[in-house]
Design a protein around this motif. Structure first.
Motif, PDB file in Angstrom:
ATOM      1  N   GLN A   1      39.223 134.564 -45.053  1.00 31.63           N
ATOM      2  CA  GLN A   1      39.299 135.769 -45.880  1.00 31.63           C
ATOM      3  C   GLN A   1      40.503 136.636 -45.530  1.00 31.63           C
ATOM      4  OE1 GLN A   1      35.013 136.718 -44.807  1.00 31.63           O
ATOM      5  NE2 GLN A   1      34.980 137.333 -46.954  1.00 31.63           N
ATOM      6  N   LEU A   2      41.224 136.265 -44.494  1.00 31.80           N
ATOM      7  CA  LEU A   2      42.393 137.015 -44.070  1.00 31.80           C
ATOM      8  C   LEU A   2      43.655 136.252 -44.436  1.00 31.80           C
ATOM      9  CD1 LEU A   2      41.149 137.912 -40.474  1.00 31.80           C
ATOM     10  CD2 LEU A   2      41.048 139.388 -42.488  1.00 31.80           C
ATOM     11  N   ASP A   3      44.762 136.976 -44.571  1.00 28.16           N
ATOM     12  CA  ASP A   3      46.018 136.265 -44.797  1.00 28.16           C
ATOM     13  C   ASP A   3      46.359 135.462 -43.547  1.00 28.16           C
ATOM     14  OD1 ASP A   3      48.113 137.735 -43.067  1.00 28.16           O
ATOM     15  OD2 ASP A   3      47.245 139.395 -44.207  1.00 28.16           O
ATOM     16  N   THR A   4      47.145 134.415 -43.722  1.00 29.87           N
ATOM     17  CA  THR A   4      47.370 133.441 -42.654  1.00 29.87           C
ATOM     18  C   THR A   4      47.893 134.082 -41.378  1.00 29.87           C
ATOM     19  OG1 THR A   4      47.855 131.758 -44.317  1.00 29.87           O
ATOM     20  CG2 THR A   4      48.544 131.302 -42.062  1.00 29.87           C
ATOM     21  N   GLY A   5      48.854 134.982 -41.507  1.00 31.07           N
ATOM     22  CA  GLY A   5      49.437 135.613 -40.328  1.00 31.07           C
ATOM     23  C   GLY A   5      48.419 136.415 -39.549  1.00 31.07           C
ATOM     24  N   LEU A   6      47.641 137.232 -40.253  1.00 31.83           N
ATOM     25  CA  LEU A   6      46.646 138.063 -39.582  1.00 31.83           C
ATOM     26  C   LEU A   6      45.539 137.195 -38.982  1.00 31.83           C
ATOM     27  CD1 LEU A   6      45.558 140.788 -38.778  1.00 31.83           C
ATOM     28  CD2 LEU A   6      44.495 140.992 -41.049  1.00 31.83           C
ATOM     29  N   ALA A   7      45.132 136.154 -39.677  1.00 25.56           N
ATOM     30  CA  ALA A   7      44.080 135.271 -39.163  1.00 25.56           C
ATOM     31  C   ALA A   7      44.500 134.660 -37.831  1.00 25.56           C
ATOM     32  CB  ALA A   7      43.769 134.180 -40.181  1.00 25.56           C
ATOM     33  N   GLN A   8      45.756 134.244 -37.723  1.00 22.80           N
ATOM     34  CA  GLN A   8      46.234 133.647 -36.476  1.00 22.80           C
ATOM     35  C   GLN A   8      46.267 134.683 -35.352  1.00 22.80           C
ATOM     36  OE1 GLN A   8      50.031 132.037 -37.653  1.00 22.80           O
ATOM     37  NE2 GLN A   8      49.142 130.157 -38.485  1.00 22.80           N
ATOM     38  N   GLN A   9      46.657 135.906 -35.687  1.00 23.01           N
ATOM     39  CA  GLN A   9      46.701 136.947 -34.666  1.00 23.01           C
ATOM     40  C   GLN A   9      45.301 137.304 -34.183  1.00 23.01           C
ATOM     41  OE1 GLN A   9      49.302 139.609 -37.167  1.00 23.01           O
ATOM     42  NE2 GLN A   9      50.331 139.975 -35.219  1.00 23.01           N
ATOM     43  N   VAL A  10      44.383 137.492 -35.118  1.00 15.00           N
ATOM     44  CA  VAL A  10      43.024 137.889 -34.764  1.00 15.00           C
ATOM     45  C   VAL A  10      42.333 136.811 -33.937  1.00 15.00           C
ATOM     46  CG1 VAL A  10      40.734 138.402 -35.721  1.00 15.00           C
ATOM     47  CG2 VAL A  10      42.758 139.472 -36.709  1.00 15.00           C
ATOM     48  N   ALA A  11      42.612 135.539 -34.269  1.00  9.91           N
ATOM     49  CA  ALA A  11      41.975 134.433 -33.547  1.00  9.91           C
ATOM     50  C   ALA A  11      42.351 134.448 -32.063  1.00  9.91           C
ATOM     51  CB  ALA A  11      42.363 133.105 -34.178  1.00  9.91           C
ATOM     52  N   GLY A  12      43.504 135.004 -31.727  1.00  9.35           N
ATOM     53  CA  GLY A  12      43.935 135.043 -30.335  1.00  9.35           C
ATOM     54  C   GLY A  12      43.634 136.351 -29.630  1.00  9.35           C
ATOM     55  N   MET A  13      42.925 137.264 -30.286  1.00  7.42           N
ATOM     56  CA  MET A  13      42.632 138.572 -29.700  1.00  7.42           C
ATOM     57  C   MET A  13      41.293 138.577 -28.977  1.00  7.42           C
ATOM     58  SD  MET A  13      43.987 140.860 -32.933  1.00  7.42           S
ATOM     59  CE  MET A  13      43.154 142.374 -32.434  1.00  7.42           C
ATOM     60  N   ALA A  14      41.153 139.475 -28.035  1.00 13.06           N
ATOM     61  CA  ALA A  14      39.884 139.692 -27.341  1.00 13.06           C
ATOM     62  C   ALA A  14      39.210 140.918 -27.939  1.00 13.06           C
ATOM     63  CB  ALA A  14      40.131 139.895 -25.856  1.00 13.06           C
ATOM     64  N   PRO A  15      37.873 140.988 -27.902  1.00 14.38           N
ATOM     65  CA  PRO A  15      37.179 142.172 -28.428  1.00 14.38           C
ATOM     66  C   PRO A  15      37.702 143.451 -27.788  1.00 14.38           C
ATOM     67  CG  PRO A  15      35.602 140.421 -28.013  1.00 14.38           C
ATOM     68  CD  PRO A  15      36.916 139.947 -27.455  1.00 14.38           C
ATOM     69  N   GLY A  16      37.951 144.441 -28.632  1.00 13.72           N
ATOM     70  CA  GLY A  16      38.501 145.712 -28.187  1.00 13.72           C
ATOM     71  C   GLY A  16      40.007 145.786 -28.321  1.00 13.72           C
ATOM     72  N   GLN A  17      40.671 144.650 -28.470  1.00 12.32           N
ATOM     73  CA  GLN A  17      42.132 144.628 -28.575  1.00 12.32           C
ATOM     74  C   GLN A  17      42.564 145.056 -29.966  1.00 12.32           C
ATOM     75  OE1 GLN A  17      43.820 140.869 -27.475  1.00 12.32           O
ATOM     76  NE2 GLN A  17      45.939 141.507 -27.885  1.00 12.32           N
ATOM     77  N   ALA A  18      43.732 145.690 -30.054  1.00  8.22           N
ATOM     78  CA  ALA A  18      44.289 146.126 -31.333  1.00  8.22           C
ATOM     79  C   ALA A  18      45.747 145.702 -31.425  1.00  8.22           C
ATOM     80  CB  ALA A  18      44.165 147.635 -31.495  1.00  8.22           C
ATOM     81  N   ILE A  19      46.214 145.541 -32.625  1.00 10.23           N
ATOM     82  CA  ILE A  19      47.605 145.170 -32.872  1.00 10.23           C
ATOM     83  C   ILE A  19      48.152 146.036 -33.996  1.00 10.23           C
ATOM     84  CG2 ILE A  19      47.332 142.773 -32.118  1.00 10.23           C
ATOM     85  CD1 ILE A  19      47.239 142.042 -35.143  1.00 10.23           C
ATOM     86  N   GLU A  20      49.452 146.073 -34.093  1.00  9.85           N
ATOM     87  CA  GLU A  20      50.104 146.701 -35.237  1.00  9.85           C
ATOM     88  C   GLU A  20      50.922 145.637 -35.957  1.00  9.85           C
ATOM     89  OE1 GLU A  20      53.770 149.028 -34.303  1.00  9.85           O
ATOM     90  OE2 GLU A  20      52.994 148.923 -32.237  1.00  9.85           O
ATOM     91  N   ARG A  21      51.049 145.789 -37.257  1.00  6.19           N
ATOM     92  CA  ARG A  21      51.833 144.809 -38.013  1.00  6.19           C
ATOM     93  C   ARG A  21      52.407 145.467 -39.258  1.00  6.19           C
ATOM     94  NH1 ARG A  21      48.918 141.006 -41.997  1.00  6.19           N
ATOM     95  NH2 ARG A  21      47.376 142.343 -42.985  1.00  6.19           N
ATOM     96  N   GLU A  22      53.556 144.944 -39.668  1.00  7.50           N
ATOM     97  CA  GLU A  22      54.196 145.434 -40.887  1.00  7.50           C
ATOM     98  C   GLU A  22      53.585 144.715 -42.079  1.00  7.50           C
ATOM     99  OE1 GLU A  22      58.701 146.174 -42.710  1.00  7.50           O
ATOM    100  OE2 GLU A  22      58.402 144.946 -40.901  1.00  7.50           O
ATOM    101  N   LEU A  23      53.258 145.465 -43.126  1.00 10.74           N
ATOM    102  CA  LEU A  23      52.642 144.881 -44.313  1.00 10.74           C
ATOM    103  C   LEU A  23      53.713 144.350 -45.264  1.00 10.74           C
ATOM    104  CD1 LEU A  23      49.908 147.579 -45.008  1.00 10.74           C
ATOM    105  CD2 LEU A  23      49.579 145.309 -44.003  1.00 10.74           C
ATOM    106  N   PRO A  24      53.451 143.220 -45.914  1.00  9.59           N
ATOM    107  CA  PRO A  24      54.447 142.650 -46.842  1.00  9.59           C
ATOM    108  C   PRO A  24      54.807 143.616 -47.974  1.00  9.59           C
ATOM    109  CG  PRO A  24      52.720 141.055 -46.362  1.00  9.59           C
ATOM    110  CD  PRO A  24      52.270 142.358 -45.786  1.00  9.59           C
ATOM    111  N   GLN A  25      53.813 144.401 -48.418  1.00 10.51           N
ATOM    112  CA  GLN A  25      54.069 145.316 -49.531  1.00 10.51           C
ATOM    113  C   GLN A  25      54.670 146.643 -49.081  1.00 10.51           C
ATOM    114  OE1 GLN A  25      51.180 144.285 -48.386  1.00 10.51           O
ATOM    115  NE2 GLN A  25      49.584 145.856 -48.439  1.00 10.51           N
ATOM    116  N   GLY A  26      54.913 146.772 -47.787  1.00  9.05           N
ATOM    117  CA  GLY A  26      55.484 148.007 -47.257  1.00  9.05           C
ATOM    118  C   GLY A  26      54.454 148.776 -46.452  1.00  9.05           C
ATOM    119  N   GLY A  27      54.911 149.561 -45.505  1.00  7.19           N
ATOM    120  CA  GLY A  27      54.005 150.299 -44.645  1.00  7.19           C
ATOM    121  C   GLY A  27      53.574 149.453 -43.454  1.00  7.19           C
ATOM    122  N   TRP A  28      52.705 150.067 -42.653  1.00  4.80           N
ATOM    123  CA  TRP A  28      52.246 149.415 -41.433  1.00  4.80           C
ATOM    124  C   TRP A  28      50.733 149.457 -41.375  1.00  4.80           C
ATOM    125  CZ3 TRP A  28      55.321 147.384 -37.319  1.00  4.80           C
ATOM    126  CH2 TRP A  28      56.704 147.392 -37.595  1.00  4.80           C
TER     127      TRP A  28
END
Length: 296
Positions: free
Chosen positions: A210-237
């Motif tokens: 249900q997630l875009d490919t890039g975000l799915a790969q990032q989330v799969a490698g995260m531990a509970p409680g961890q957060a990330i920032e990312r640039e959105l394809p349509q602009g913004g963060w």
């Protein structure tokens, strides 16, 4: 490409062209229609017999053909026959007569000699051959229950992630949000305070699909409680926080059986087509470069 819709469309619009304009596919003389007896015709148009088989093919195209990847049962055949029975045979015959009239007029005007039409007719004919070859190949593929059970064993259990997201306008706002999270702030609190947030965070359980490919790969490698920032394809963060993960039980075999069977058949079909390519003597000829304008 929608295989079945394309097949029906070609059956509906190209059969008359291929039968009524034999000169358009002179490169395939073996496909020329056999003489039609009076018992096999449904009309005479300008002295030209219209084969009953052509009307039957037009009705089949309108009723729809079965998906060659599916295991058709008696109920499926009955439903398709019921659809076919609702078709207005006389209306389709009228359509066929009109098509025959127009084909004869095209012949009279010599349009069947057009190189473009010849190429288009040959392409349509070979597309129909390709369609039926695929059906033939699939009909010879025996996918056993053991094949499906073995494929099922390799189906991984699905992971689900509980994530919260908040959109921010600038990289600086995203950096500030991450810093605040590391200090113990909650993402929902940050969203309420603004910090350039476009909408509040909304924790929800989602699957990787249900997630875009890039975000799915990032989330799969995260531990509970961890957060990330990312640039959105349509602009913004965007700031994304993972709060929990869980393993979903694998669906029972019966729920996946049809899809696994199709998957196996698609792979085997691809292998057969690749084998054809491997055995074939194919030599590509370079197209002649266009001549430069003499005025230049």
């Amino acid at each position: 490409m929608d295989f079945h819709r394309t097949s029906a469309s070609l059956g509906r619009h190209c059969l008359v062209l291929l039968l009524a304009l034999p000169g358009a596919y002179a490169a395939t003389p073996a496909a020329a229609p056999a003489p039609t007896s009076a018992q096999e015709t449904v009309a005479q148009v300008g002295g030209q017999p219209v084969p009953k088989a052509l009307l039957d093919a037009l009705m089949d195209a309108n009723a729809g053909r079965p998906n060659p990847f599916d295991e058709e049962n008696a109920q499926d055949r009955q439903e398709r026959a019921a659809v076919r029975a609702t078709l207005d045979r006389q209306a389709l015959l009228g359509e066929l007569v009109t098509m025959e009239l127009m084909a004869q007029e095209a012949l009279r005007l010599g349009l069947h000699k057009s190189p473009e039409l010849v190429a288009e007719a040959e392409l349509a004919y070979k597309t129909l051959l390709q369609r039926d070859l695929v059906r033939h190949m699939l009909s010879t593929m025996a996918v056993t229950n053991e094949d499906i059970a073995q494929r099922y064993q390799g189906v991984p259990a699905e992971r689900q992630f509980r994530i919260a997201k908040v959109d921010v306008a600038t990289p600086a706002a995203a950096h500030a949000a991450l810093a605040a999270l590391r200090q113990g702030k909650r993402l929902a609190q940050l969203a309420k305070r603004g910090a350039g947030a476009a909408r509040p965070a909304s924790p929800a359980w989602v699957m990787a699909s249900q997630l875009d490919t890039g975000l799915a790969q990032q989330v799969a490698g995260m531990a509970p409680g961890q957060a990330i920032e990312r640039e959105l394809p349509q602009g913004g963060w965007q700031v994304v926080q993972l709060s929990a993960t869980r393993q979903l039980p694998k669906p029972p075999l019966d729920e996946l059986r049809a899809g696994l069977r199709t998957q196996i058949m698609q792979e085997r079909l691809g292998q057969r087509i690749e084998a054809l390519k491997t055995r074939a003597d194919v030599r590509l000829t370079a197209e002649r470069a266009p001549q430069k304008d003499a005025a230049q």
